[in-house]
Design an enzyme around this catalytic site. Structure first.
Site, PDB file in Angstrom:
ATOM      1  N   HIS A 143       0.841  -1.163   0.102  1.00 35.41           N
ATOM      2  CA  HIS A 143      -0.083  -0.337  -0.272  1.00 35.41           C
ATOM      3  C   HIS A 143       0.204   1.272  -0.103  1.00 35.41           C
ATOM      4  O   HIS A 143       0.367   2.209   0.182  1.00 35.41           O
ATOM      5  CB  HIS A 143      -1.033  -0.310   1.150  1.00 35.41           C
ATOM      6  CG  HIS A 143      -0.350   0.433   1.850  1.00 35.41           C
ATOM      7  ND1 HIS A 143       0.309  -0.474   3.513  1.00 35.41           N
ATOM      8  CD2 HIS A 143      -0.263   1.488   3.333  1.00 35.41           C
ATOM      9  CE1 HIS A 143       1.099  -0.680   4.154  1.00 35.41           C
ATOM     10  NE2 HIS A 143       0.695   0.942   4.169  1.00 35.41           N
TER      11      HIS A 143
HETATM   12  C1  UD1 Z   1      -2.175   5.217   6.228  1.00 34.20           C
HETATM   13  C2  UD1 Z   1      -0.702   5.582   6.761  1.00 34.20           C
HETATM   14  C3  UD1 Z   1       0.148   4.367   6.874  1.00 34.20           C
HETATM   15  C4  UD1 Z   1      -0.275   3.513   7.056  1.00 34.20           C
HETATM   16  C5  UD1 Z   1      -1.995   2.994   6.401  1.00 34.20           C
HETATM   17  C6  UD1 Z   1      -2.530   1.652   7.316  1.00 34.20           C
HETATM   18  C7  UD1 Z   1      -0.523   8.312   6.975  1.00 34.20           C
HETATM   19  C8  UD1 Z   1       0.435   9.442   6.264  1.00 34.20           C
HETATM   20  N1  UD1 Z   1      -0.934   6.677   6.105  1.00 34.20           N
HETATM   21  O1  UD1 Z   1      -2.192   5.141   5.246  1.00 34.20           O
HETATM   22  O2  UD1 Z   1       1.779   5.346   7.183  1.00 34.20           O
HETATM   23  O3  UD1 Z   1       0.311   2.591   6.518  1.00 34.20           O
HETATM   24  O4  UD1 Z   1      -2.847   3.812   6.988  1.00 34.20           O
HETATM   25  O5  UD1 Z   1      -3.573   1.294   6.843  1.00 34.20           O
HETATM   26  O6  UD1 Z   1      -1.519   8.572   7.710  1.00 34.20           O
HETATM   27  N2  UD1 Z   1      -9.586   4.302   2.372  1.00 34.20           N
HETATM   28  C9  UD1 Z   1     -10.740   4.045   2.184  1.00 34.20           C
HETATM   29  N3  UD1 Z   1     -11.572   3.816   3.609  1.00 34.20           N
HETATM   30  C10 UD1 Z   1     -10.853   4.174   4.843  1.00 34.20           C
HETATM   31  C11 UD1 Z   1      -9.676   4.761   5.068  1.00 34.20           C
HETATM   32  C12 UD1 Z   1      -9.137   4.942   3.982  1.00 34.20           C
HETATM   33  O7  UD1 Z   1     -11.136   3.530   1.424  1.00 34.20           O
HETATM   34  O8  UD1 Z   1     -11.897   3.979   5.856  1.00 34.20           O
HETATM   35  C13 UD1 Z   1      -9.411   4.978   1.249  1.00 34.20           C
HETATM   36  C14 UD1 Z   1      -9.431   6.285   0.420  1.00 34.20           C
HETATM   37  O9  UD1 Z   1      -9.395   6.418  -0.831  1.00 34.20           O
HETATM   38  C15 UD1 Z   1      -7.957   6.847   0.903  1.00 34.20           C
HETATM   39  C16 UD1 Z   1      -6.841   5.941   0.943  1.00 34.20           C
HETATM   40  O10 UD1 Z   1      -7.443   5.021   1.196  1.00 34.20           O
HETATM   41  O11 UD1 Z   1      -8.251   8.130  -0.132  1.00 34.20           O
HETATM   42  C17 UD1 Z   1      -5.486   6.633   1.980  1.00 34.20           C
HETATM   43  O12 UD1 Z   1      -6.632   7.003   2.796  1.00 34.20           O
HETATM   44  P1  UD1 Z   1      -5.053   8.277   3.618  1.00 34.20           P
HETATM   45  O13 UD1 Z   1      -5.526   7.339   5.785  1.00 34.20           O
HETATM   46  O14 UD1 Z   1      -4.942   8.721   3.659  1.00 34.20           O
HETATM   47  O15 UD1 Z   1      -3.718   6.909   3.532  1.00 34.20           O
HETATM   48  P2  UD1 Z   1      -3.627   5.578   3.525  1.00 34.20           P
HETATM   49  O16 UD1 Z   1      -2.593   5.565   2.157  1.00 34.20           O
HETATM   50  O17 UD1 Z   1      -4.173   4.560   4.361  1.00 34.20           O
END
Ligand code: UD1
Length: 393
Positions: A210
């Site tokens: 990821h």
């Molecule tokens: C975040 C953390 C990362 C961790 C990861 C674990 C930061 C900078 N990064 O990254 O260190 O390893 O979480 O999962 O904080 N989304 C969903 N549902 C959710 C959450 C996210 O669909 O419940 C999707 C959305 O499209 C969102 C994308 O995932 O835009 C990214 O989510 P985000 O929380 O921004 O960062 P992660 O890549 O999950």
């Protein structure tokens, strides 16, 4: 002794925070001099990325949910800062405890530090020395403004000392992730998914990807998956995908990856699953022949379990998993990934030199107790005068 309990706000935001904060909430709840308050920023919000972890880790419902949701890094971080600032203006805690390196970690630490509320950071001091990773920026900044820094491995303490953090603030306490793992493993062994997939022990691999560096560039993602499809001719590769990764795979239109739709895995190939719950994931990695990952926490879990792990990144902030554990840091070349995966499958050994992997010091299931004891000392002792002083302003 102080006459009233310390009100400690424990922050969770993203999936990897949950298994670190759960054992702390439980430990704090056992102490009469601590009143733990759980705050969820809502950075992760899907059932599969958040609520299922609350349920399986027996965490109470959060007292507050800031419901920030997804967004760009700056928009998300800003929203957390604003909403957490509003919250503590109404309900001021005695301490704020943040975990790991996600946007929620730095955002809440920053608000607390500016309000002169003591900040405790668990999983402090880890460094990849790669500032292109958003998590590295979050780690460095959070550590710089924290009052109590709890490290999981000795490298973390050394990094903090090198950055000029006073040694009295640094506490090497072990690994909360392993506290959760030890508690959950007996249940994870009977997990639903492990039975449903009907895979023999050591007959399959697990894949997680990821990191933006691996999934956001279509060329890198396509080349990586084509190598993994090739490895998967030898054994099933089970791929529980983060929502972001799922989105990138769909957009790139990658073929040759099967979408799992329930039931036993029929044979070799790459099988794409929705994000796995905590217990399902632990149950699967425990019996895997190997794990391919770019996650941080999975490097630690495989080391504890003695399962061979290939970390598909240029660096790791968790070097003890390589020096003592089962982790092989191989860079992000798909060709090297294929070579090392075949080597592990051919040899069946966890470490390249064949030596026995070891469990890192203090990864023993008692990190939460050690942390809470330090927090109690701070509340009743040395930190007390400082806190009472700040409470006057
Ligand atoms: C975040 C953390 C990362 C961790 C990861 C674990 C930061 C900078 N990064 O990254 O260190 O390893 O979480 O999962 O904080 N989304 C969903 N549902 C959710 C959450 C996210 O669909 O419940 C999707 C959305 O499209 C969102 C994308 O995932 O835009 C990214 O989510 P985000 O929380 O921004 O960062 P992660 O890549 O999950």
């Amino acid at each position: 002794m102080k006459s009233r309990p310390a009100r400690i706000m424990n922050i969770v935001g993203a999936r990897p925070n949950m298994m670190k904060v759960a054992p702390l909430m439980a430990e704090m709840a056992r102490r009469s001099d601590i009143n733990p308050i759980l705050v969820h920023t809502g950075q992760h919000y899907d059932y599969a990325m958040s609520q299922v972890f609350f349920d399986q880790l027996h965490m109470p419902e959060p007292r507050y949910n800031l419901e920030v949701g997804s967004g760009t890094h700056h928009a998300q971080t800003a929203a957390i800062i604003q909403r957490f600032g509003e919250l503590i203006a109404k309900d001021r805690p005695d301490m704020v405890l943040v975990a790991g390196d996600v946007n929620s970690t730095i955002a809440c630490a920053l608000v607390a530090a500016k309000e002169n509320i003591p900040v405790a950071h668990v999983e402090a001091g880890l460094r990849s020395f790669d500032r292109t990773m958003p998590e590295e920026v979050n780690r460095i900044l959070t550590d710089a403004i924290s009052d109590m820094l709890f490290t999981t491995e000795e490298s973390g303490s050394h990094n903090l000392l090198r950055e000029g953090i006073e040694s009295r603030k640094i506490h090497f306490v072990g690994n909360l992730m392993i506290d959760s793992l030890i508690g959950a493993l007996p249940v994870a062994r009977n997990s639903r998914l492990r039975h449903e997939l009907a895979l023999e022990q050591r007959s399959y691999a697990i894949l997680t990807l990821h990191r933006p560096s691996n999934v956001d560039h279509q060329d890198q993602l396509t080349r990586t998956l084509s190598v993994i499809i090739e490895i998967a001719r030898r054994l099933p590769v089970i791929f529980p995908a983060h929502p972001r990764t799922m989105d990138r795979i769909q957009r790139a239109g990658i073929h040759g990856v099967h979408s799992w739709s329930g039931g036993a895995i029929p044979g070799c190939g790459v099988w794409l699953l929705p994000p796995a719950s905590y217990l399902d994931f632990l149950g699967l990695i425990e019996q895997a022949a190997m794990v391919l990952t770019d996650s941080g926490g999975v490097q630690e879990e495989t080391t504890y379990l003695g399962v061979p792990c290939i970390t598909y990144r240029e660096n790791t902030e968790r070097p003890v998993t390589v020096t003592l554990g089962t982790n092989r840091l191989i860079g992000s070349s798909p060709e090297r990934l294929a070579a090392v995966a075949h080597e592990i499958l051919d040899s069946g050994i966890a470490r390249p030199d064949g030596s026995a992997p070891a469990c890192p010091p203090l990864w023993d299931g008692h990190a939460a107790r050690r942390i809470v004891e330090v927090l109690q000392d701070y509340w009743h002792g040395e930190g007390r005068a400082e806190m009472e002083e700040t409470a006057l302003h």
